[in-house]
Design an enzyme around this catalytic site. Structure first.
Site: not given
Length: 394
Positions: A98, A140, A199, A272, A385
């Site tokens: 960050y 996170e 990905r 999903p 994406g």
């Protein structure tokens, strides 16, 4: 919450920053990658950089966060932040990165806006950045604590063609890792040029099945890097191979409880949703479930037969399908021709919706649901994406 002084400055400069935000993000990525080429090679999606989608999504998320701070003090855009945090966790983003982003982002702001960036303006937008960054770091950190950080190996148990353009891989992780229906994993591959690209692929089996399954669709794009990982997987990976995978992440998961559901997908967005339906079957659920799927044609509908069998196994489920092309098809019930239209579907009161597919599809379904009185807070979605919905693009 922003300080009073910073809130006033951000409110006054937001139009100018918003107007220049795409130029700022373009400069940000260009300078950061020039100084740190390994970030583009091994972390960022080269396809999304080539087509500009990641730049648009970043611009949209910054503008959305700043707007929320000044228009709705004390109320952060939780859904957007959760989505970003889950994606970051699946990539293994670290707290120190960050600071790297801050350096190049604020260098880009100063370069694009020039003398308009006074010390007061810089200080106010610095506060915006670190509020967003610290919120994401906290989210996170919680995700890493719950699911773990880093990469592990998964053996490809089986490979199967699901359509002319899609292949599924049954994976067996070296160490069992639980997941929630609807989540995804990152897959890291080393490409012929040495780049280690990453990905995300949704898990399309229920957690109860033990092994994982991802379904990968070939991507045919104009930009050379488009689909480079998906296409490589489809062309090269066979049973017995080992893939590097992350722990499961993702915030579009099966809503808990026993209330009614609408599970709507289009194209490869079926994956999903399929995991959610499979979980309902595996757990003997009696929830009322309306399943909607739209696709180009029956042959391009991945897991078409499996979806039908799963829905038929749920006592409270109904299946509705639309295909834009309608050759002779033995599908039962008979699919409709054209694009998905929910106007005539019986939706139970209190239904909660999960959507996954191309943005135009999800926008259209969401508009139809809202028109029928479904609260926006009960409509959830997943974007494959960069999230261009945040940025107001389709």
């Amino acid at each position: 919450m922003l300080s009073t002084e910073s809130a006033a400055t951000v409110r006054a400069t937001l139009p100018a920053v918003g107007q220049a935000i795409e130029a700022i993000t373009a400069r940000f990525y260009d300078t950061m990658f020039a100084d740190n080429p390994e970030l583009l090679r091994d972390l960022f999606n080269r396809g999304n950089q080539a087509n500009g989608e990641q730049r648009v999504a970043l611009a949209g998320s910054i503008a959305a966060f700043a707007t929320a701070l000044v228009e709705r003090p004390g109320e952060l855009p939780g859904t957007m932040l959760s989505r970003i945090a889950n994606k970051h966790a699946s990539l293994g983003i670290t707290e120190d990165q960050y600071a790297v982003v801050h350096k190049y982002l604020f260098g880009a702001i100063a370069h694009v806006l020039g003398d308009a960036v006074t010390p007061e303006v810089a200080e106010a937008w610095d506060e915006v950045y670190w509020l967003m960054a610290e919120t994401l770091i906290g989210l996170e950190r919680d995700l890493y604590r719950e699911s773990g950080r880093g990469w592990s190996d998964a053996t490809v148990v089986a490979r199967r063609a699901e359509s002319p353009e899609a292949v599924s891989f049954l994976l067996r992780p070296r160490s069992p890792m639980p997941f929630r229906p609807g989540q995804y994993v990152s897959v890291q591959v080393t490409l012929p040029d040495g780049a280690r690209q990453i990905r995300q692929y949704s898990l399309s089996l229920a957690p109860e099945r033990g092994d994982w399954r991802i379904t990968v669709k070939r991507v045919r794009g104009d930009a050379a890097p488009d689909g480079e990982v998906s296409n490589w997987l489809c062309e090269n990976v066979r049973a017995g191979d080992v893939l590097r995978v992350s722990a499961p992440f993702g915030d579009l998961t099966l809503p808990p409880g026993d209330g009614p559901l609408l599970l709507a997908s289009a194209g490869i967005g079926a994956t999903p949703i399929l995991s959610m339906i499979d979980h309902l079957v595996a757990t003997g659920s009696e929830r009322r479930v309306v399943v909607v799927h739209a696709d180009r044609a029956p042959d391009s509908h991945v897991h078409r037969h499996e979806l039908k069998e799963l829905v038929e196994s749920l006592p409270g489920a109904t299946l509705h399908r639309w295909y834009e092309e309608a050759p002779e098809c033995s599908c039962r019930p008979t699919p409709a021709v054209g694009r998905a239209d929910l106007s005539a579907i019986d939706l139970p009161d209190g239904v909660v919706a999960c959507l996954c597919g191309p943005l135009p599809f999800m926008r259209a379904v969401r508009e139809q649901l809202i028109a029928r009185g479904v609260p926006a807070s009960d409509i959830h979605y997943e974007v494959f994406g960069p999230d261009l919905w945040i940025a107001g693009r389709s």
